[in-house]
Design an enzyme around this catalytic site. Sequence first.
Site, PDB file in Angstrom:
ATOM      1  N   GLY A 120      -4.493  -4.329  -3.870  1.00 16.18           N
ATOM      2  CA  GLY A 120      -5.484  -3.282  -4.126  1.00 16.18           C
ATOM      3  C   GLY A 120      -4.717  -2.027  -4.474  1.00 16.18           C
ATOM      4  O   GLY A 120      -4.121  -1.407  -3.600  1.00 16.18           O
ATOM      5  N   HIS A 121      -4.678  -1.698  -5.758  1.00 15.72           N
ATOM      6  CA  HIS A 121      -3.893  -0.548  -6.206  1.00 15.72           C
ATOM      7  C   HIS A 121      -4.844   0.555  -6.647  1.00 15.72           C
ATOM      8  O   HIS A 121      -5.667   0.359  -7.534  1.00 15.72           O
ATOM      9  CB  HIS A 121      -2.956  -0.956  -7.351  1.00 15.72           C
ATOM     10  N   GLN A 149       2.029  -6.059  -3.186  1.00 15.26           N
ATOM     11  CA  GLN A 149       2.471  -6.150  -1.781  1.00 15.26           C
ATOM     12  C   GLN A 149       3.772  -5.339  -1.617  1.00 15.26           C
ATOM     13  O   GLN A 149       3.953  -4.357  -2.316  1.00 15.26           O
ATOM     14  CB  GLN A 149       2.632  -7.618  -1.341  1.00 15.26           C
ATOM     15  N   ASP A 180       0.813  -1.230   0.000  1.00 17.58           N
ATOM     16  CA  ASP A 180       0.000   0.000   0.000  1.00 17.58           C
ATOM     17  C   ASP A 180       0.841   1.272   0.000  1.00 17.58           C
ATOM     18  O   ASP A 180       0.417   2.311   0.505  1.00 17.58           O
ATOM     19  CB  ASP A 180      -0.956   0.025   1.214  1.00 17.58           C
TER      20      ASP A 180
END
Length: 432
Positions: A41-42, A226, A14
């Site tokens: 989750g980008h 990640q 993140d």
Amino acid sequence: MPNNVIVLGTQWGDEGKGKIADLLTSKANIVVRSQGGNNAGHTLVVGNKKVVVRLVPSGILHKDCLCLIGSGVVVNPGALFEEIEELNKAGVENVESRIKISGASSLLLPVHPAIDKGSEKLRGKGAIGTTGRGIGPCYEDKVARRGVRVGDLYDMENFKEKLKALLEYRNFQLKNYYHEPEVSFESVLEYIEGVRDRLLAMVDDVSLILDNGRRANKKILFEGAQGTFLDIDYGTYPYVTSSNTVAGGCVTGSGAGPLHIDYVLGIAKVYTTRVGGGPYPTELNDEVGEGIRKRGAEFGAVTGRPRRTGWYDAVAMRRAVTINSLTGLALMKMDVLDGMDEIKICTAYKLKDGSISQLPPLSAHEYEGITPVYESMPGWKESTFGITKWDDLPENAKHYIKRLEELSGAKVAILSTGPERDQTIYLDNPFD
Ligand code: GDP
Ligand code: IMO
Ligand code: MG
């Protein structure tokens, strides 16, 4: 001029990989994901539109960009199609025809999240805090050589045999070990038959596309998922994800040759965050940490969980620089530190026996008793939000960035002052 650039996380994920991958893609022809799955989750922000991609490479918003999913990725077809629908609805053009998937990538099946949940439940207090997407169990099956791959779908008779064996093994575990409901062969087969043709239409030789692209002088971006300290080997094991998130993983997981990489850009926040369990020496369990969480909107893009927050960790960064052969750094979320009186940087770890270490240990249990050694710097009161020129930054903000650069040994190439594309200071564009 660099043509092949890796963008990867240097902390616990993140870091803002999505923003940077999207930004750099304005100059790239191909973006490839090499590991992870829909645990990623980008976030991509363009104007007032926000898109979160999970399996689809972050180049997708650029209409001529080819998006590749390499052999090292675990592919959940249902999740992929859902994501494609979301992108279609958001008005992104030709999404599906621009995504190519390696036949050697692993198929993440409905049994994998079930195993993930069972395993986490059994771990109790020692739970990893996974995303619950079945990523670990899918990689387990791959490495145990009982997994099924996207390319297996060409021969359904053979696929059924493999699926039967896999489910027999996993259902025994679900029933007898985790005491969870089994996942029937018929239900998985029906699901697979429903996605098969659409998925196979996307299969291509990712390694070959990359090689052809390289020979034709195309600009290729390798997008990590990640972060370095979630790496299966070099992270805070066992509180890690199940793939190689470091630069080497971008090579093995895409099928590009190691000598074809020209530039490795490490992404880091100017503080740190972590989602899930595991050691975190600079964690702030106080109102300072709460302030960072609020200002930085530090809630998971996949699970919505509040992210743990803490000071920048230069000890961890030292390892990240060498493991990934970082050429440059992109430092993110500068604006989140606006208004603070004091900012701390962890420059060393004090170990249980009182000795000082400049590098992080290799396993979670070795972090026991570690306390961070801090250096303090004055904060700045002015807003840095949206600043696009280095010279416009407050003096103390410049000093802070210079200090982070000095401690890491890698030059700062990009500074981010907000979630949007143009809220960026370029000191050195990796593709130039
Ligand atoms: P990724 O997984 O590394 O792509 O990062 P995430 O998208 O999960 O989390 C990064 C978050 O920070 C996203 O919500 C971004 O929109 C946001 N972001 C990125 N850069 C900046 C920045 O410079 N300032 C602020 N305030 N937010 C940013
Ligand atoms: P991006 O690409 C942050 C964390 C989980 C958990 C551990 C293992 O958006 O940076 P897993 O489901 O992978 O088995 O969970 O890894 N994790 C992430 N943390 N960002 C991510 O992805 C993550 N993907 C997994 O929270 O601690
Ligand atoms: Mg993320």
